[in-house]
Design a protein around this motif. Sequence first.
Motif, short mmCIF file in Angstrom:
data_model
loop_
_atom_site.label_atom_id
_atom_site.label_comp_id
_atom_site.label_asym_id
_atom_site.label_seq_id
_atom_site.Cartn_x
_atom_site.Cartn_y
_atom_site.Cartn_z
N TYR A 111 -40.66 -18.17 -1.13
CA TYR A 111 -40.73 -19.67 -0.61
C TYR A 111 -41.01 -19.91 0.49
O TYR A 111 -40.97 -21.23 1.16
CB TYR A 111 -38.94 -19.04 0.09
N ASP A 112 -41.54 -18.89 1.11
CA ASP A 112 -42.46 -18.99 2.61
C ASP A 112 -43.66 -19.84 2.18
O ASP A 112 -44.51 -20.26 2.97
CB ASP A 112 -42.60 -17.82 3.49
N MET A 113 -44.27 -19.29 0.50
CA MET A 113 -45.67 -19.86 0.21
C MET A 113 -45.67 -21.05 -0.61
O MET A 113 -46.59 -21.58 -0.64
CB MET A 113 -45.82 -18.81 -0.79
N GLY A 114 -43.72 -21.97 -0.05
CA GLY A 114 -44.11 -23.25 -0.58
C GLY A 114 -43.79 -24.06 -2.13
O GLY A 114 -42.74 -24.39 -3.24
N ILE A 115 -43.06 -22.62 -2.47
CA ILE A 115 -42.92 -22.31 -3.91
C ILE A 115 -41.36 -23.07 -4.26
O ILE A 115 -40.27 -22.85 -3.21
CB ILE A 115 -42.84 -20.29 -4.58
N ASP A 116 -40.64 -24.12 -4.45
CA ASP A 116 -39.72 -24.57 -4.46
C ASP A 116 -38.55 -23.92 -4.82
O ASP A 116 -37.21 -23.29 -4.41
CB ASP A 116 -39.37 -25.63 -5.09
N GLY A 117 -38.35 -23.36 -6.05
CA GLY A 117 -37.42 -22.59 -6.87
C GLY A 117 -38.17 -20.79 -7.53
O GLY A 117 -38.61 -20.92 -7.89
N VAL A 118 -37.52 -19.63 -6.41
CA VAL A 118 -37.36 -19.03 -6.59
C VAL A 118 -36.56 -17.76 -7.58
O VAL A 118 -34.95 -17.85 -6.92
CB VAL A 118 -37.73 -17.93 -5.95
N VAL A 119 -36.83 -17.54 -8.55
CA VAL A 119 -35.55 -16.38 -9.93
C VAL A 119 -36.28 -14.90 -9.74
O VAL A 119 -37.31 -14.55 -10.21
CB VAL A 119 -35.40 -17.35 -11.31
N SER A 120 -35.46 -13.96 -9.02
CA SER A 120 -35.33 -12.91 -9.20
C SER A 120 -34.35 -12.58 -10.10
O SER A 120 -32.85 -12.77 -9.80
CB SER A 120 -35.66 -12.70 -7.78
N ALA A 121 -34.53 -11.80 -11.66
CA ALA A 121 -33.72 -11.43 -12.17
C ALA A 121 -32.98 -10.05 -11.91
O ALA A 121 -32.08 -9.66 -12.26
CB ALA A 121 -34.62 -10.96 -13.32
N MET A 122 -33.92 -9.23 -10.88
CA MET A 122 -33.31 -8.22 -10.48
C MET A 122 -31.85 -8.84 -9.47
O MET A 122 -30.78 -8.18 -9.21
CB MET A 122 -33.57 -7.43 -9.98
N SER A 123 -32.17 -8.92 -8.09
CA SER A 123 -31.12 -10.22 -7.95
C SER A 123 -30.37 -10.54 -8.39
O SER A 123 -29.36 -10.42 -7.85
CB SER A 123 -31.80 -11.19 -6.24
N MET A 124 -30.27 -11.48 -9.48
CA MET A 124 -29.27 -11.45 -9.65
C MET A 124 -28.00 -10.78 -10.97
O MET A 124 -26.70 -11.52 -10.79
CB MET A 124 -29.82 -12.69 -11.13
N ILE A 125 -29.06 -9.82 -10.75
CA ILE A 125 -27.85 -8.47 -11.56
C ILE A 125 -27.15 -8.08 -10.28
O ILE A 125 -26.06 -7.58 -10.71
CB ILE A 125 -28.98 -7.15 -12.15
N SER A 126 -28.43 -7.92 -9.31
CA SER A 126 -27.29 -7.52 -8.34
C SER A 126 -25.79 -8.10 -7.72
O SER A 126 -24.97 -7.45 -7.38
CB SER A 126 -28.71 -6.90 -7.26
N GLU A 127 -26.32 -9.42 -7.78
CA GLU A 127 -25.47 -10.21 -7.28
C GLU A 127 -24.43 -9.89 -8.39
O GLU A 127 -22.96 -10.04 -7.84
CB GLU A 127 -25.47 -11.84 -7.55
N VAL A 128 -24.41 -10.34 -9.65
CA VAL A 128 -23.02 -9.87 -10.53
C VAL A 128 -22.48 -8.51 -11.01
O VAL A 128 -20.93 -8.14 -10.13
CB VAL A 128 -23.70 -9.95 -12.49
N ILE A 129 -23.20 -7.49 -10.34
CA ILE A 129 -22.40 -5.83 -9.98
C ILE A 129 -21.62 -6.52 -8.33
O ILE A 129 -20.79 -5.68 -8.87
CB ILE A 129 -23.92 -5.05 -10.39
N LYS A 130 -22.00 -6.58 -7.96
CA LYS A 130 -21.57 -6.66 -6.28
C LYS A 130 -20.55 -7.62 -6.77
O LYS A 130 -19.36 -7.27 -6.21
CB LYS A 130 -22.29 -7.79 -5.41
N GLN A 131 -20.30 -8.57 -7.29
CA GLN A 131 -19.17 -9.12 -7.34
C GLN A 131 -18.46 -8.52 -8.98
O GLN A 131 -16.73 -8.55 -8.31
CB GLN A 131 -19.67 -10.23 -8.59
N GLU A 132 -18.85 -7.73 -9.53
CA GLU A 132 -18.05 -7.01 -10.14
C GLU A 132 -16.62 -6.17 -9.63
O GLU A 132 -16.01 -5.69 -9.73
CB GLU A 132 -18.55 -6.26 -11.53
N ALA A 133 -17.58 -5.99 -8.48
CA ALA A 133 -17.13 -4.41 -7.92
C ALA A 133 -16.80 -4.44 -6.98
O ALA A 133 -14.91 -4.11 -6.68
CB ALA A 133 -18.48 -3.65 -6.60
#
Lengths: 226, 140
Positions: A111-133
Amino acid sequence: MRKNVLIMGGLKNTSELVHMLLENNYQVTIVNNSREVTKRLAHINGITVILGNGTNPYILDEALASEADIAIALTSNDEDNLVFCQLAKEMFGVKRTISLVGDSLKKQFFYDMGIDGVVSAMSMISEVIKQEAVLSAMAHAVPVGEGRVQIVEVSIPKTSPIIGENLNDIDLPRDVIIGTILREDYTIIPSGETVIHRGDVLVLLATNKQEIKAIEVLTGKESEDK
Amino acid sequence: MPQGNTLIVGCGRLGSRIAQELSADTQNVVIVDRSELAFKKLSPSFGGITIVGDATQINVLEEAEIRNTTSAIVVTDIDNVNLLIAQLIRHHYKVEEIVIRLTDPELEEPYKDKGFKIVCPTDLSTAAVLDMWEGGAQHA
């Protein structure tokens, strides 16, 4: 005026994305380094496919990058994705860049380098796991009727926004009813006027997967889906 | 005066030679390469630290003591890798003195003002070859 999308990389997932973009009336150009992938994608009608390295300015030129409205980087190499997006934006004036990133620690850096949208598969999976927990800490669910109905026990924490409210006033989903309230040694069959206390355990019947929504309403813990 | 580390990324022919020279010069050298075999190019007298890993990964940079690093030389074989690492350590870790190698001269222009210096072997070689070449002089 049709919007133009330039995609670099991608393996098995690309044709699904391409079809979705075509259905939404985007014009699609794909640059890919693999002969096999480009051959396969070339079968899709109405898109431009270029065999080459998308981080090579000459190839981006061939791909008419200056006409793209959105550039999407889907390779599995963070460095290629970064350079592609930077060249697309800074050298070819593409307004919006989107990138996969493999190393979730580098998400903010992208994001800091100017990319507008960044998708990290691992971040998304972590979020889902956290939600489940979070959700499973709040509630206990038992499926009945081949899973079409869930019986769910929800403990009302002290932070719940519905403490002190009447059942009538609580905005539960339609497909959820509160069957019983367990309060200390009492078992209460609730009516609309029943007031919720902290520490109550609500036993719900939920259909149509509405139990998650119900848990959110009752405990105040928001799902992170936006 | 206490001096930070010099980080070298890439222990190829270029990286290993640079590492030797700097290490002989009493710099604190940390050299990273994805392959352990690459470090065989270093002579036994090399006094620095070697780290095996992919320096585009933050955890590898941390292992390479990036927080104590005051200068970096990024010379892997792959331009894009060098570009990512240079920007990452400049932006995220505020390393000020960075030199990278870029083989593709076309990448020099878009990346010239990003806070690191670029050495392009293609440019240097062109100049050196033309310098050595006496073909033109005979027609003078």
